[in-house]
Design an enzyme around this catalytic site. Structure first.
Site, PDB file in Angstrom:
ATOM      1  N   ASP A  34       0.785  -1.233   0.000  1.00 46.90           N
ATOM      2  CA  ASP A  34       0.000   0.000   0.000  1.00 46.90           C
ATOM      3  C   ASP A  34       0.818   1.284   0.000  1.00 46.90           C
ATOM      4  OD1 ASP A  34       0.020  -1.838   2.174  1.00 46.90           O
ATOM      5  OD2 ASP A  34      -0.695  -0.259   3.486  1.00 46.90           O
ATOM      6  N   LYS A  53      -3.902  -5.344   1.668  1.00 47.27           N
ATOM      7  CA  LYS A  53      -2.675  -4.548   1.729  1.00 47.27           C
ATOM      8  C   LYS A  53      -1.590  -5.381   2.391  1.00 47.27           C
ATOM      9  CE  LYS A  53      -5.261  -0.289   1.978  1.00 47.27           C
ATOM     10  NZ  LYS A  53      -5.447   1.021   2.588  1.00 47.27           N
TER      11      LYS A  53
END
Ligand code: SAH
Length: 257
Positions: A34, A53
């Site tokens: 991310d 993520k």
């Protein structure tokens, strides 16, 4: 059973390959780092896709999730910044996946080194000046093998592209100067190449450290060093043999002058 590893490109969501985008849009599960991959790109996944993520996950955790979803028959795509082959840490994932009898398909991406060169409008290989680019990193907490010390690589006086080195400019300068590079050697630093807040800093070995500090650049920067980055290169008339009218090659017969 396989995992798709795709290069996201350097940041601009339009810089993914057509094939990479196709896999992303077909994915049932998307994993991405991310801090580095543009959210706008991830938003192109199916609304029903499970998006994970990876920044907070450790390797085994990540591989276990991927293996689990792949075994359920889902299409799993792992998105890597730039091109997965440089500093992508993909091999450790592949090794563990193999233990789960899962293979991979890798789709290349536009590496930040090339996005940075494009931003700086540079050709990294200028005829008669340098025909080589070294992709490397300065040694920080991550050690660099003995025969790859920056000073030794710099002996080639070619273009050097430094990943992961934004906080190590003092060391970079010292090693290049020790290798005999002049203080005036041009350096182009591209911060967040292809992102809306991209910044290009033109400097020299002598002023690099100070220019990085004044511009507050401490991460996500590509450092391109060498005379190919000379901003006045246009006046110096370097010419490629490929387009030289006296040069014969496979597709064209040269003219006699
Ligand atoms: N696989 C990536 C590199 C990952 S390592 C690639 O091919 O680009 C992370 C390093 O890449 C950063 O420290 C920085 O040096 C460089 N980098 C990644 N994205 C960048 C960007 N948009 N602009 C400039 N440098 C970038």
């Amino acid at each position: 059973m396989k995992l798709y590893i795709i290069g996201a490109g350097p940041g601009d969501p339009d810089l993914i390959t057509v094939k990479g985008l196709m896999h992303l849009q077909e994915a049932d599960v998307v994993l991405y780092a991310d801090s580095l991959v543009n959210e706008e790109l991830i938003a192109k996944a199916k609304p029903s896709a499970e998006v994970l993520k990876t920044a907070g996950m450790h390797l085994e955790e990540m591989v276990n999730v991927m293996a689990d979803r792949i075994r359920q028959g889902k299409k799993v795509v792992r998105v890597h910044t730039g091109d997965p082959a440089v500093y992508g840490a993909i091999m450790e994932q592949m090794v563990l996946l193999k233990q789960h009898e899962i293979g991979v398909e890798i789709v290349p991406g536009v590496s930040s080194v090339f996005a940075a060169a494009a931003a700086a409008q540079a050709e990294l290989t200028i005829p008669d000046l340098t025909q080589t680019v070294i992709l490397t990193r300065a040694e920080g907490r991550t050690p660099v093998p003995e025969f790859e010390k920056l000073r030794d690589l710099a002996n080639h006086h070619c273009t050097i592209a430094l990943f992961l080195s934004a906080t190590l400019t003092k060391k970079v300068i010292k090693e290049l100067i020790d290798a005999g590079w002049s203080k005036e050697t041009p350096v182009a630093v591209v911060y967040k190449a292809s992102w809306p807040d991209q910044k290009i800093v033109r400097s020299t070995l002598e002023h690099l450290d100070e220019d990085m500090r004044t511009n507050g650049i401490r991460k996500q920067a590509m450092i391109l060093a060498g005379w190919a980055l000379d901003q006045n290169i246009h006046d110096k008339n370097y010419r490629s043999k490929l387009y030289d009218k006296t040069f014969t090659h496979g597709f064209r017969r040269g003219m006699k002058e």
